[in-house]
Design a protein around this motif. Structure first.
Motif, PDB file in Angstrom:
ATOM      1  N   SER A   1       0.778  -1.156   0.046  1.00  0.00           N
ATOM      2  CA  SER A   1      -0.013   0.003   0.059  1.00  0.00           C
ATOM      3  C   SER A   1       0.937   1.396  -0.043  1.00  0.00           C
ATOM      4  CB  SER A   1      -0.874   0.182   1.304  1.00  0.00           C
ATOM      5  OG  SER A   1      -0.127   0.305   2.414  1.00  0.00           O
ATOM      6  N   GLY A   2       0.394   2.472  -0.201  1.00  0.00           N
ATOM      7  CA  GLY A   2       0.929   3.788  -0.108  1.00  0.00           C
ATOM      8  C   GLY A   2       1.593   3.839   1.083  1.00  0.00           C
ATOM      9  N   THR A   3       0.457   3.482   2.115  1.00  0.00           N
ATOM     10  CA  THR A   3       1.060   3.713   3.530  1.00  0.00           C
ATOM     11  C   THR A   3       2.496   3.015   3.888  1.00  0.00           C
ATOM     12  OG1 THR A   3      -1.182   4.011   4.143  1.00  0.00           O
ATOM     13  CG2 THR A   3       0.164   3.369   5.798  1.00  0.00           C
TER      14      THR A   3
ATOM     15  N   VAL B   1       5.517   4.664   2.268  1.00  0.00           N
ATOM     16  CA  VAL B   1       6.038   5.753   3.119  1.00  0.00           C
ATOM     17  C   VAL B   1       6.801   5.587   4.102  1.00  0.00           C
ATOM     18  CG1 VAL B   1       5.137   7.802   4.305  1.00  0.00           C
ATOM     19  CG2 VAL B   1       4.123   7.200   2.038  1.00  0.00           C
TER      20      VAL B   1
ATOM     21  N   TYR C   1      -1.580  14.554   3.765  1.00  0.00           N
ATOM     22  CA  TYR C   1      -1.641  13.106   4.108  1.00  0.00           C
ATOM     23  C   TYR C   1      -0.830  12.248   3.502  1.00  0.00           C
ATOM     24  CZ  TYR C   1      -4.527   8.791   4.633  1.00  0.00           C
ATOM     25  OH  TYR C   1      -4.850   7.516   4.997  1.00  0.00           O
ATOM     26  N   HIS C   2      -0.281  11.302   4.201  1.00  0.00           N
ATOM     27  CA  HIS C   2       0.402  10.455   3.790  1.00  0.00           C
ATOM     28  C   HIS C   2       0.309   8.831   4.309  1.00  0.00           C
ATOM     29  CE1 HIS C   2       3.495  13.380   2.606  1.00  0.00           C
ATOM     30  NE2 HIS C   2       3.491  14.041   3.713  1.00  0.00           N
ATOM     31  N   GLY C   3      -0.928   8.731   4.341  1.00  0.00           N
ATOM     32  CA  GLY C   3      -1.396   7.451   4.869  1.00  0.00           C
ATOM     33  C   GLY C   3      -1.693   7.375   6.253  1.00  0.00           C
TER      34      GLY C   3
ATOM     35  N   ASN D   1       3.876  15.845   0.294  1.00  0.00           N
ATOM     36  CA  ASN D   1       2.841  15.315  -0.509  1.00  0.00           C
ATOM     37  C   ASN D   1       2.469  16.602  -1.691  1.00  0.00           C
ATOM     38  OD1 ASN D   1       0.506  14.577  -2.235  1.00  0.00           O
ATOM     39  ND2 ASN D   1      -0.660  14.227   0.066  1.00  0.00           N
TER      40      ASN D   1
ATOM     41  N   ASP E   1       5.881  12.257  -2.096  1.00  0.00           N
ATOM     42  CA  ASP E   1       5.091  11.134  -1.660  1.00  0.00           C
ATOM     43  C   ASP E   1       4.369  11.262  -3.189  1.00  0.00           C
ATOM     44  OD1 ASP E   1       2.901   9.565  -1.130  1.00  0.00           O
ATOM     45  OD2 ASP E   1       2.557  10.215   0.772  1.00  0.00           O
TER      46      ASP E   1
ATOM     47  N   VAL F   1       2.037   8.965  -4.240  1.00  0.00           N
ATOM     48  CA  VAL F   1       1.074   8.180  -4.072  1.00  0.00           C
ATOM     49  C   VAL F   1      -0.189   8.499  -4.787  1.00  0.00           C
ATOM     50  CG1 VAL F   1      -0.245   6.565  -2.553  1.00  0.00           C
ATOM     51  CG2 VAL F   1       1.928   6.680  -2.082  1.00  0.00           C
ATOM     52  N   PHE F   2      -0.497   9.662  -4.801  1.00  0.00           N
ATOM     53  CA  PHE F   2      -1.556  10.335  -5.301  1.00  0.00           C
ATOM     54  C   PHE F   2      -1.140  10.915  -6.875  1.00  0.00           C
ATOM     55  CE2 PHE F   2      -6.033  11.628  -4.245  1.00  0.00           C
ATOM     56  CZ  PHE F   2      -6.176  12.145  -5.302  1.00  0.00           C
TER      57      PHE F   2
ATOM     58  N   LYS G   1      -1.574   3.612  -5.576  1.00  0.00           N
ATOM     59  CA  LYS G   1      -2.632   3.593  -6.295  1.00  0.00           C
ATOM     60  C   LYS G   1      -2.677   3.207  -7.744  1.00  0.00           C
ATOM     61  CE  LYS G   1      -4.150   7.511  -3.148  1.00  0.00           C
ATOM     62  NZ  LYS G   1      -5.172   7.199  -2.316  1.00  0.00           N
TER      63      LYS G   1
HETATM   64  C1  LIG Z   1       0.002  10.902  -0.774  1.00  0.00           C
HETATM   65  C2  LIG Z   1      -0.393   9.718  -0.256  1.00  0.00           C
HETATM   66  N1  LIG Z   1       0.174   9.093   0.492  1.00  0.00           N
HETATM   67  C3  LIG Z   1      -0.018   7.840   1.214  1.00  0.00           C
HETATM   68  C4  LIG Z   1      -1.478   7.309   1.123  1.00  0.00           C
HETATM   69  C5  LIG Z   1      -1.780   6.146   1.585  1.00  0.00           C
HETATM   70  O1  LIG Z   1      -1.786   5.213   0.461  1.00  0.00           O
HETATM   71  P1  LIG Z   1      -2.822   3.810   0.796  1.00  0.00           P
HETATM   72  O2  LIG Z   1      -4.032   4.182   1.345  1.00  0.00           O
HETATM   73  O3  LIG Z   1      -2.671   2.939  -0.232  1.00  0.00           O
HETATM   74  O4  LIG Z   1      -2.259   3.066   2.156  1.00  0.00           O
HETATM   75  C6  LIG Z   1      -2.241   8.326   0.018  1.00  0.00           C
HETATM   76  C7  LIG Z   1      -3.758   7.679   0.133  1.00  0.00           C
HETATM   77  O5  LIG Z   1      -4.609   8.375  -0.207  1.00  0.00           O
HETATM   78  C8  LIG Z   1      -1.775   9.181  -0.461  1.00  0.00           C
HETATM   79  O6  LIG Z   1      -2.687  10.010  -1.048  1.00  0.00           O
END
Ligand SMILES: Cc1ncc(COP(=O)(O)O)c(C=O)c1O
Length: 549
Positions: A211-213, A216, A239-241, A285, A337, A339-340, A365
């Motif tokens: 996952s993104g979390t 990170v 937001y970073h998870g 982010n 980050d 992820v988005f 994602k």
């Molecule tokens: C910038 C960012 N980092 C990390 C995450 C966390 O990713 P995940 O939901 O796949 O754990 C998100 C999720 O929205 C995100 O937008």
């Protein structure tokens, strides 16, 4: 020695040694954003003081002191919406109600769609439908057969349209069918994936996560390992998870003691980075450019019209350049980050979009081609998990499902399609297209005197409100009634996929304007001439105090 002189000397020594520490402390305080999001500890304390109270049916419609005729109009509008919900969404909401009691996530998202004072009443009459039956093009269809334009974007996964991901998954599954879910050994598709990710990120090595979390978490862990420093810096609102260290405020039951939350786009924060010696990494982010220092804009926090957004590409680029330069100067790993934003703002994500390079970059994602994933790309020296000269000193990171063959195969399809001219063409004039669409919608809203506007960072949009009101969160229900499907945070974030054609967008714009018009006509935008966001917040505070005591 004269005792007075001795005391003075001790005092001077103590002052001299503690002065730099006091100065550093002072600088840290100055680099905090004035909002509660900038003060995690205080936010957590205040959150515990907010008492639950709710409006009865009468005050639900006049919590802003509206007169009888307005309350009657609102009630009529609400009744009409409730009838639509009963007739149109019966199966979709019925099944959600059946399982809500045993699905904690559903209870949470349902409870936090609107400000808590209104929540139960809204849930009773306008229940959320948690189910969908199919997707096609830019439409999502629920269990009752209602097709709606998808503005939720699957939390950002959906960059190219759902049909694209269906083929990534189908073709990917076919490719790895003979291997099946064997874990530990890699399927050969990974060789292509890592080469492509290297090229896209401009970085040396890659690791896969679920996952993104997790991606990170790994980036921060590696930065701490290699720098030997303790603290991560994140920027206010980002937001970073849901890992504790990147969520120091409300939502995390324990304090994140090794996290500094600094003000975004502020010289005071650069000063902290220049001086402190305990900073292991800076986490950015790039989506925050749309609303620096503000949290993800959910409708459950929409108690007034204070939500603001304004994307200034040049200013944010300058900020990232400054960060880059101070991080280089101080040997602090800079983590983007993505992820988005990865693959959304540009094929090379925010790094390409802003023209600034990071030392570590996380993706997630959309990269999984529709399946769950996180990935970390980084400089070789930062990605290494052991030391040649200290064999027992390792930085551990594993995970049963990392590099799962089916995920890697769907990613392979995703990355392969990214190389095609058709996908490349979707990025042509991307900003111009979406800025023009946002401008056009705003002109229409302005021409009709509707107190609603949109702001955007490319395909990521947010809704702002131009006149003080307590009822802006009602717009999400009017939008749904017009056939626009939103994510659970409501009007705070619309995520468009790049396959939205001009006619698709025009249809969305027509429905958006119709929804805002209906909401206004039903009296929800009523206000007294002297109403301000401040007076609304004061009124809510009085209600809270009254309910507590
Ligand atoms: C910038 C960012 N980092 C990390 C995450 C966390 O990713 P995940 O939901 O796949 O754990 C998100 C999720 O929205 C995100 O937008």
């Amino acid at each position: 020695m004269d005792p007075t002189l001795a005391l003075y000397s001790i005092g001077a020594v103590v002052a001299a040694t503690s002065l730099p520490r006091l100065k550093a402390r002072f600088e840290l305080s100055r680099a905090k954003h004035a909002s509660l999001s900038g003060h995690a500890r205080m936010a957590r304390r205040i959150a515990r003081l907010v008492p639950f109270y709710e409006y009865d049916e009468d005050s639900f419609f006049r919590s802003d002191g509206a007169p009888d005729d307005i309350a009657v109009r609102r009630r009529e509008g609400f009744r009409r919406l409730a009838a639509i919900w009963r007739e149109r969404y019966a199966r979709t909401t019925g099944l959600a109600e059946e399982i809500e009691d045993i699905v904690s996530d559903l209870q949470f998202t349902n409870a936090y769609r609107v400000p808590f004072q209104y929540s139960k009443f809204v849930r009773r009459h306008l229940p959320a439908g948690a189910f969908a039956a199919s997707t096609s093009g830019v439409l999502v269809t629920d269990l009752d057969g209602n097709s709606m334009y998808d503005l939720g974007g699957s939390y950002g996964l959906n960059v190219f349209g759902y049909d694209f991901y269906k083929t990534c998954i189908d073709d990917g599954c076919e490719r790895v069918r003979t291997l099946g879910p064997l874990l530990g050994a890699y399927h050969p598709v990974i060789a292509y994936n890592v080469r492509r990710l290297r090229a896209i990120s401009g970085l040396d090595e890659v690791s896969f996560h679920m996952s993104g979390t997790e991606a990170v978490m790994q980036a921060v862990r590696l930065a701490r390992y290699h720098t030997g420093r303790s603290h991560l810096v994140r920027f206010c609102g980002a937001y970073h998870g849901w890992w504790g260290d990147v969520q120091p405020g409300v939502g995390n039951p324990v304090p994140a003691r090794e996290t500094y939350t600094l003000r975004d786009m502020a010289e005071a924060s650069l000063r902290v980075l220049r001086r402190r010696r305990d900073i292991a990494c800076v986490l950015v982010n790039p989506l925050q450019a749309l609303h620096p220092n503000a949290n993800a804009p959910g409708d459950s926090a929409l108690v007034d019209s204070g939500r603001a957004a304004n994307f200034d590409r040049a200013a944010y680029t300058r900020w990232l350049q400054q960060l880059r330069s101070v991080c280089t100067e101080r040997g602090i790993p800079l983590i983007f980050d993505e992820v988005f934003t990865g693959f959304r703002l540009a094929p090379g994500g925010a790094q390409e979009y802003y023209g600034v390079r990071a030392d570590l970059v996380t993706y997630g994602k959309t990269l999984g081609g529709g399946l769950p994933v996180g990935a970390l790309c980084g400089r070789k020296d930062l990605m290494k998990r052991f030391r040649d000269d200290q064999p027992a000193n390792v930085c551990f990171a594993r995970g049963t499902f990392n590099s799962h063959p089916y995920v890697m195969a769907a990613m392979h399809e995703f990355l392969h399609r990214m190389e095609s001219p058709e996908i490349g063409a979707l990025y042509d004039n991307l900003d111009d297209v979406w800025n023009e669409r946002a401008d056009r919608l705003n002109r229409r809203l302005g021409d009709e005197g509707l107190p609603v506007r949109v702001a955007n960072l490319s395909t990521i949009w947010t809704t702002c409100y131009t006149a003080p009101s307590r009822y802006n969160w009602m717009l999400q229900y009017y939008l749904r009634a017009e056939g626009l499907a939103l994510g659970w945070i409501g009007t705070g974030r619309f995520i468009f996929s790049l396959n939205y054609t001009a006619p698709d967008f025009d249809a969305v714009a027509d429905r958006f304007v119709a929804a805002a018009r209906a909401m206004r006509d039903d009296g929800w935008c009523w206000r007294t001439d002297d109403a301000t966001n401040r007076s609304i917040r004061r009124r809510i505070l009085r209600e809270m105090v009254a309910s507590r005591f």
